[in-house]
Write a protein that holds these residues in place. Structure first.
Motif, mmCIF file in Angstrom:
data_model
loop_
_atom_site.group_PDB
_atom_site.id
_atom_site.type_symbol
_atom_site.label_atom_id
_atom_site.label_comp_id
_atom_site.label_asym_id
_atom_site.label_seq_id
_atom_site.Cartn_x
_atom_site.Cartn_y
_atom_site.Cartn_z
ATOM 1 N N GLY A 88 -3.276 60.014 -37.135
ATOM 2 C CA GLY A 88 -4.399 59.101 -36.977
ATOM 3 C C GLY A 88 -4.133 57.983 -36.003
ATOM 4 O O GLY A 88 -3.131 57.280 -36.118
ATOM 5 N N ASN A 89 -5.049 57.815 -35.051
ATOM 6 C CA ASN A 89 -4.941 56.722 -34.106
ATOM 7 C C ASN A 89 -5.453 55.426 -34.724
ATOM 8 O O ASN A 89 -6.313 55.436 -35.604
ATOM 9 N N ARG A 90 -4.953 54.333 -34.224
ATOM 10 C CA ARG A 90 -5.423 53.018 -34.630
ATOM 11 C C ARG A 90 -5.758 52.216 -33.378
ATOM 12 O O ARG A 90 -5.243 52.496 -32.299
ATOM 13 N N THR A 91 -6.604 51.229 -33.542
ATOM 14 C CA THR A 91 -6.962 50.375 -32.410
ATOM 15 C C THR A 91 -6.737 48.916 -32.769
ATOM 16 O O THR A 91 -6.799 48.522 -33.943
ATOM 17 N N VAL A 92 -6.473 48.151 -31.747
ATOM 18 C CA VAL A 92 -6.334 46.705 -31.869
ATOM 19 C C VAL A 92 -7.233 46.095 -30.802
ATOM 20 O O VAL A 92 -7.010 46.296 -29.605
ATOM 21 N N ALA A 93 -8.260 45.383 -31.212
ATOM 22 C CA ALA A 93 -9.176 44.744 -30.271
ATOM 23 C C ALA A 93 -9.194 43.252 -30.573
ATOM 24 O O ALA A 93 -9.680 42.834 -31.634
ATOM 25 N N GLY A 94 -8.634 42.468 -29.673
ATOM 26 C CA GLY A 94 -8.538 41.038 -29.942
ATOM 27 C C GLY A 94 -8.835 40.201 -28.717
ATOM 28 O O GLY A 94 -9.269 40.707 -27.680
ATOM 29 N N ARG A 95 -8.589 38.930 -28.857
ATOM 30 C CA ARG A 95 -8.763 38.022 -27.734
ATOM 31 C C ARG A 95 -7.736 36.907 -27.822
ATOM 32 O O ARG A 95 -7.244 36.581 -28.909
ATOM 33 N N VAL A 96 -7.438 36.341 -26.652
ATOM 34 C CA VAL A 96 -6.525 35.210 -26.566
ATOM 35 C C VAL A 96 -7.354 33.996 -26.163
ATOM 36 O O VAL A 96 -8.088 34.032 -25.170
ATOM 37 N N ARG A 97 -7.259 32.916 -26.948
ATOM 38 C CA ARG A 97 -8.059 31.727 -26.702
ATOM 39 C C ARG A 97 -7.175 30.509 -26.460
ATOM 40 O O ARG A 97 -6.017 30.474 -26.884
ATOM 41 N N ARG A 98 -7.741 29.515 -25.801
ATOM 42 C CA ARG A 98 -7.043 28.267 -25.555
ATOM 43 C C ARG A 98 -8.060 27.133 -25.482
ATOM 44 O O ARG A 98 -9.232 27.363 -25.159
ATOM 45 N N PRO A 99 -7.648 25.908 -25.805
ATOM 46 C CA PRO A 99 -8.572 24.774 -25.660
ATOM 47 C C PRO A 99 -8.928 24.566 -24.192
ATOM 48 O O PRO A 99 -8.075 24.684 -23.317
ATOM 49 N N VAL A 100 -10.187 24.254 -23.934
ATOM 50 C CA VAL A 100 -10.643 23.999 -22.560
ATOM 51 C C VAL A 100 -11.442 22.703 -22.535
ATOM 52 O O VAL A 100 -12.069 22.311 -23.519
ATOM 53 N N ALA A 101 -11.399 22.040 -21.370
ATOM 54 C CA ALA A 101 -12.084 20.756 -21.236
ATOM 55 C C ALA A 101 -13.590 20.936 -21.127
ATOM 56 O O ALA A 101 -14.364 20.062 -21.543
ATOM 57 N N ALA A 102 -14.038 22.065 -20.552
ATOM 58 C CA ALA A 102 -15.467 22.300 -20.378
ATOM 59 C C ALA A 102 -15.744 23.795 -20.415
ATOM 60 O O ALA A 102 -14.880 24.614 -20.101
#
Length: 402
Positions: free
Chosen positions: A30-44
């Motif tokens: 069985g295959n598995r998936t990982v779907a994510g995102r990388v976030r950071r604070p931004v000024a605008a």
């Protein structure tokens, strides 16, 4: 030593690890998936929480098991900070998988990935810019644990802090020879055999000199646990302790039936028993900076054992802190007020998960070495073997069906 992760070196290390993984007879289907995102604070341009995408950063998928351990794939986040992996679990069924990225020279991790199609909060990684301009950390919880005197009339003292970085930057120590620590606290002048205990700070980033304990590890936004121990002679009591930065909650455990604690707001509460050892327990809330407390114990209380269960007490102390926080919240709700919730982080995770993350951090650190010397390579390999052995033991103790 460079503080920036070489993307090429990281990718090469991941590919080398994949090539080196043995073909195991019992692959999981069985295959598995990982779907994510990388976030950071931004000024605008960020969302309602002030967060935006961390684009074009390398994200690595790690596997740690009793059979093999190492990075198994790497991908670069897109313009929206999103990343995706597809993989097939293999080998030992209780292996741990998680993703990590390095930003500004600091490694950040997801929690262990438990879902077949991991997404949303499970796969989100938040990274921060760094600063070496020091600023004070707030102390959410402080725990002082004092044992009975041993046959040498020495008492083991364990100190545990829940530090909170309330900013939006990761505090790091500069690379100058006389760099200021990211955090520091005074210890008794008579303290000896000072050492780091199980917590979120590596012993390599810990120093004790001139009556102070100093931490040089990065401290990211959120709550981080710092734990250390030392021994003081029985003649040091009554022991005076200063709450330099104050504390939301200050807890003292004393392994003496006649032990006493005096100071701002300290009250004796129900005692606790740990590993067959009884401790008197004293609590105070909203302790002011520089407030002083005095711990007194009866003279001639020798015959106790060394506090070899310090690591256990660290974990129990954190659980006590969480329990007390819930109690404070209930009391506050009756008064119509609110109390900030302490956010448990890696320190509340199972030992196997924390060991897996430490292995990933070790891999990231080694990847930053463009031309590692034989001594560095030997130290890296030895430490990795040690961590893998500890992880194998931790996984072996996990109950079936967990």
């Amino acid at each position: 030593m460079s503080t920036r992760l070489s993307l090429l070196a990281g990718a090469a290390l991941a590919l080398a690890a994949v090539a080196a993984l043995p073909v195991l007879a019992e692959a999981q289907a069985g295959n598995r998936t990982v779907a994510g995102r990388v976030r950071r604070p931004v000024a605008a341009g960020g969302d309602s929480t002030g967060m935006g995408a961390a684009s074009r950063v390398w994200v690595t998928l790690h596997r740690v098991g009793k059979d093999t351990a190492g990075p198994i794939d790497s991908v670069q986040s897109d313009a929206n900070g999103r990343y995706r992996f597809r993989y097939t679990p293999f080998g030992a069924g209780d292996a741990v998988y998680f993703a990590s990225t390095t930003y500004g020279g600091i490694a950040y991790f997801t929690a262990p990935l438990k879902s077949v199609n991991a997404a949303a909060d499970e796969t989100e990684i938040t990274v921060f810019d760094t600063t070496s301009t020091t600023f004070p950390m707030s102390v959410k919880g402080r725990h002082l644990i004092i044992s009975k005197a041993d046959s040498s009339n020495l008492r083991t003292v364990v100190e545990v802090f829940e530090l909170s970085n309330d900013s939006l930057v990761t505090l790091v120590a500069s690379e100058s020879p006389n760099a200021a620590p990211t955090w520091s606290i005074a210890i008794p002048a008579a303290a000896q055999d000072v050492r780091a205990n199980e917590g979120e700070i590596s012993p390599d980033a810990f120093a004790a000199q001139n009556g102070r304990v100093s931490v040089f590890a990065p401290i990211a936004p959120g709550v981080k646990q710092v734990a250390f121990s030392y021994k003081v002679p029985d003649s040091s009591f009554p022991l005076r302790v200063r709450a330099e930065a104050g504390a939301v909650v200050f807890e003292v455990l004393v392994e003496e039936p006649q032990g006493k604690v005096q100071g701002q707001g300290f009250t004796a509460v129900d005692p606790v028993t740990l590993e067959g050892r009884n401790f008197r327990r004293f609590l105070s809330q909203d302790v002011k900076p520089d407030a002083e407390l005095v711990v007194d114990v009866p003279a001639g209380g020798g015959g106790g054992r060394n506090l070899y269960i310090a690591g256990l007490l660290v974990a129990v102390g954190f659980l006590m802190m969480l329990a007390l926080t819930r109690s404070m919240q209930r009391a506050a709700s009756k008064r119509g007020t609110t109390v900030p919730t302490l956010r448990p982080r890696e320190s509340e995770a199972p030992l196997a998960d924390r060991l897996a993350q430490e292995i990933a951090a070790l891999d990231a650190t080694y990847a930053r070495q463009e031309n590692p010397s034989p001594a560095v390579q030997t130290a890296y390999e030895a430490r990795r073997v040690e961590l893998k052995a500890a992880l194998a033991e931790a996984l072996a103790e996990v109950p079936v069906g967990r």
